[in-house]
Design a protein around this motif. Structure first.
Motif, short mmCIF file in Angstrom:
data_model
loop_
_atom_site.label_atom_id
_atom_site.label_comp_id
_atom_site.label_asym_id
_atom_site.label_seq_id
_atom_site.Cartn_x
_atom_site.Cartn_y
_atom_site.Cartn_z
N UNK A 1 0.84 -1.20 0.00
CA UNK A 1 0.00 0.00 0.00
C UNK A 1 0.87 1.25 0.00
N UNK A 2 1.96 1.20 0.78
CA UNK A 2 2.89 2.33 0.84
C UNK A 2 3.53 2.57 -0.52
N UNK A 3 3.91 1.48 -1.20
CA UNK A 3 4.54 1.60 -2.52
C UNK A 3 3.55 2.17 -3.54
N UNK A 4 2.29 1.71 -3.50
CA UNK A 4 1.29 2.21 -4.45
C UNK A 4 1.02 3.70 -4.23
N UNK A 5 0.95 4.10 -2.98
CA UNK A 5 0.72 5.51 -2.66
C UNK A 5 1.87 6.37 -3.14
N UNK B 1 6.02 16.77 -0.79
CA UNK B 1 6.97 15.66 -0.80
C UNK B 1 7.90 15.70 0.41
N UNK B 2 8.11 16.87 0.96
CA UNK B 2 8.90 16.97 2.18
C UNK B 2 8.15 16.35 3.36
N UNK B 3 6.83 16.52 3.36
CA UNK B 3 6.01 16.03 4.46
C UNK B 3 5.57 14.57 4.28
N UNK B 4 5.54 14.10 3.03
CA UNK B 4 5.06 12.75 2.78
C UNK B 4 5.94 11.70 3.46
N UNK C 1 1.95 9.33 -6.12
CA UNK C 1 2.49 10.67 -5.89
C UNK C 1 3.52 11.03 -6.95
N UNK C 2 4.33 10.05 -7.35
CA UNK C 2 5.40 10.31 -8.31
C UNK C 2 4.87 10.60 -9.71
N UNK C 3 3.68 10.08 -10.04
CA UNK C 3 3.13 10.35 -11.37
C UNK C 3 2.91 11.84 -11.59
N UNK C 4 2.66 12.58 -10.51
CA UNK C 4 2.49 14.03 -10.62
C UNK C 4 3.78 14.68 -11.11
N UNK C 5 4.92 14.17 -10.65
CA UNK C 5 6.21 14.73 -11.07
C UNK C 5 6.44 14.49 -12.56
N UNK D 1 26.27 15.63 -11.22
CA UNK D 1 26.15 16.16 -9.85
C UNK D 1 24.84 15.76 -9.18
N UNK D 2 23.75 15.69 -9.95
CA UNK D 2 22.47 15.29 -9.39
C UNK D 2 22.52 13.85 -8.89
N UNK D 3 23.21 12.99 -9.62
CA UNK D 3 23.37 11.61 -9.19
C UNK D 3 24.10 11.51 -7.86
N UNK D 4 25.17 12.30 -7.71
CA UNK D 4 25.89 12.32 -6.43
C UNK D 4 25.02 12.85 -5.30
N UNK D 5 24.21 13.87 -5.62
CA UNK D 5 23.33 14.46 -4.62
C UNK D 5 22.32 13.43 -4.11
N UNK D 6 21.70 12.71 -5.03
CA UNK D 6 20.69 11.71 -4.64
C UNK D 6 21.33 10.54 -3.90
N UNK D 7 22.54 10.20 -4.27
CA UNK D 7 23.25 9.12 -3.58
C UNK D 7 23.54 9.50 -2.14
N UNK D 8 23.86 10.77 -1.91
CA UNK D 8 24.21 11.24 -0.57
C UNK D 8 22.98 11.49 0.29
N UNK D 9 21.94 12.09 -0.28
CA UNK D 9 20.78 12.51 0.51
C UNK D 9 19.57 11.58 0.39
N UNK D 10 19.56 10.71 -0.62
CA UNK D 10 18.42 9.84 -0.84
C UNK D 10 17.47 10.41 -1.88
N UNK D 11 16.61 9.54 -2.40
CA UNK D 11 15.72 9.94 -3.48
C UNK D 11 14.70 11.00 -3.06
N UNK D 12 14.08 10.82 -1.89
CA UNK D 12 13.02 11.75 -1.51
C UNK D 12 13.55 13.16 -1.34
N UNK D 13 14.68 13.30 -0.68
CA UNK D 13 15.26 14.65 -0.52
C UNK D 13 15.71 15.21 -1.87
#
Length: 435
Positions: A22-26, A215-218, A30-34, A80-92
């Motif tokens: 259920x968490x994955x579907x939700x 997305x910060x609050x999700x 949310x990601x389809x909006x992006x 650089x974006x790849x390094x950023x996501x690797x360091x902070x995670x996908x959601x951030x």
């Protein structure tokens, strides 16, 4: 007693799995909006280019700086974006990408107030940089929200929302941008029509900021970036796979041709020899170009269950070259409808080239995928080349530039599979010799 304990454990396990799914579907919803938003913003460039061309009295080459700045951001920011996501995670990473895109949208306000083409281009680069971070974060996040077997299906579904965004944006841009200046018979850098972009991009910025906060609050599943592949995989070995290198060229030329055609459609349709219509009416027609691509994805996905992908690629590239040739040689409605129909046959090209190019790479798949993503910079270069051709030989004749690009795509469909088979045979013989 033990049976009751086993039953309770099984119930808890089943409950945990249900909560996880259920968490994955939700999260996926949310990601389809992006995906919708970055398709929407990318397609809006097709409205912005003729608007800025008329506002600043630009040549076609100068107007194509819009796509150079937008797609150039993919080339500059992806790593650089790849390094950023690797360091902070996908959601951030998603939150940062949304916030940065919102800043780019807000910068359109001072650019319109000062009436500066340079500021418009700077705002576009910032906006596209945020979109790049979104793509780098959201695409692998979607693949991680479930099993590997269903990853392609999830990506296809989200890409459909991306296509929906590209289809709707021309109506939005035509109404708010060209609708605002339709009362003027002439648009100059000294007039108020520069304000026409303020409202659309303020609305986009506000939407992006709201999404960033959401997305910060999700409470999204805590999925960090995939572990890096074995470092023993030498990037120089990519050149041992000619079908990958030619595939990267194919991606470069295909993306460039698709973006380039969309960039010139409004000017093409308003030409007295072609459509002789207003920019606002022409903007609405662009939706059929991108809408055709959306429809073609569904048709192509069904057809490729029965027809090899490379044959579909050859057929689509052949149809596109015929349609563009008709648009170059004919006038009036036939030229207009021919170029619009190109969108339908564009639909399967990108994923087909991408998948063919990655065939047989095994441990080098990650590096190969990165190379193909960098090749998207073709969306910055090819429109510039068509702009130069339009200034030198006329708008209608400039469509020879994307036509030549599609000819290479057809060549890759014909020869790519042969190179894959040759390469796999060479690898097999090498392993046999080692044994």
């Amino acid at each position: 007693m033990s049976n009751e304990l086993s039953k309770d454990t099984h119930t808890e396990s089943h409950s945990a799995q249900y909560v996880r799914e259920y968490s994955f579907r939700s999260a996926l919803m949310s990601l389809t909006v992006l995906f919708f938003m970055w398709g929407f913003i990318t397609s809006l460039n097709d409205i912005l280019i003729p608007y800025l061309k008329k506002l600043f009295l630009l040549s076609y080459t100068q107007a194509m700086l819009v796509q150079l700045c937008f797609f150039g951001a993919y080339f500059v920011v992806s790593i650089p974006a790849g390094h950023l996501c690797k360091k902070l995670g996908y959601q951030r990473g998603i939150v940062i990408g949304l916030a940065l895109s919102a800043v780019g949208g807000l910068l359109f306000y001072p650019a319109a107030s000062v009436v500066s083409y340079g500021l418009f281009l700077s705002a576009l680069f910032v906006l596209a940089s945020g979109i790049t971070i979104l793509q780098v974060a959201a695409n692998p996040y979607v693949t991680a929200l479930g099993s590997e077997e269903t990853a392609s299906g999830r990506l296809t579904m989200t890409q459909a929302f991306n296509a929906l965004g590209t289809t709707i944006a021309p109506f939005f841009g035509g109404l708010l941008i060209f609708g605002a200046v339709s009362h003027s018979t002439e648009v100059t850098a000294l007039g108020s029509p520069a304000d026409a972009v303020k409202l659309p991009y303020l609305l986009i910025a506000g939407t992006l900021l709201a999404l960033s906060f959401i997305f910060y609050k999700l409470k999204l599943p805590d999925i960090t970036s995939h572990s890096a592949e074995k470092r023993s995989a030498d990037n120089s070995r990519l050149f041992d796979h000619p079908h990958l290198i030619l595939g990267a060229i194919g991606i470069f030329l295909y993306v460039g041709a698709e973006v380039s055609i969309g960039s010139f459609l409004i000017n093409f349709f308003t030409d007295p020899q072609i459509g002789n219509m207003t920019e606002k009416v022409a903007a609405n027609l662009i939706a059929y170009y991108w809408g055709g691509a959306m429809l073609g994805r569904f048709l192509g996905a069904s057809i490729m269950h029965f027809v090899p992908a490379r044959f579909c690629l050859v057929f689509c590239s052949l149809m596109v070259t015929i349609l563009i040739a008709l648009s170059i040689q004919l006038n009036g409605n036939m030229a207009m409808y021919s170029i619009l129909a190109v969108g339908l046959f564009n639909s399967i090209m990108f994923p087909t080239i991408f998948s063919l190019a990655l065939t047989g790479l095994k441990s080098l798949t990650g590096q190969g995928s990165g190379l193909l993503c960098l090749a998207i910079v073709g969306g910055a270069i090819v429109p510039m080349l068509q702009g130069v051709a339009a200034d030198s030989f006329g708008l209608q004749q400039s469509f020879w530039v994307p036509l030549l690009c599609y000819l290479f795509v057809g060549f890759y469909g014909l020869k790519g599979a042969t190179m894959i088979a040759w390469n796999q045979s060479a690898q097999h013989n090498s392993r046999t010799h080692q044994l």
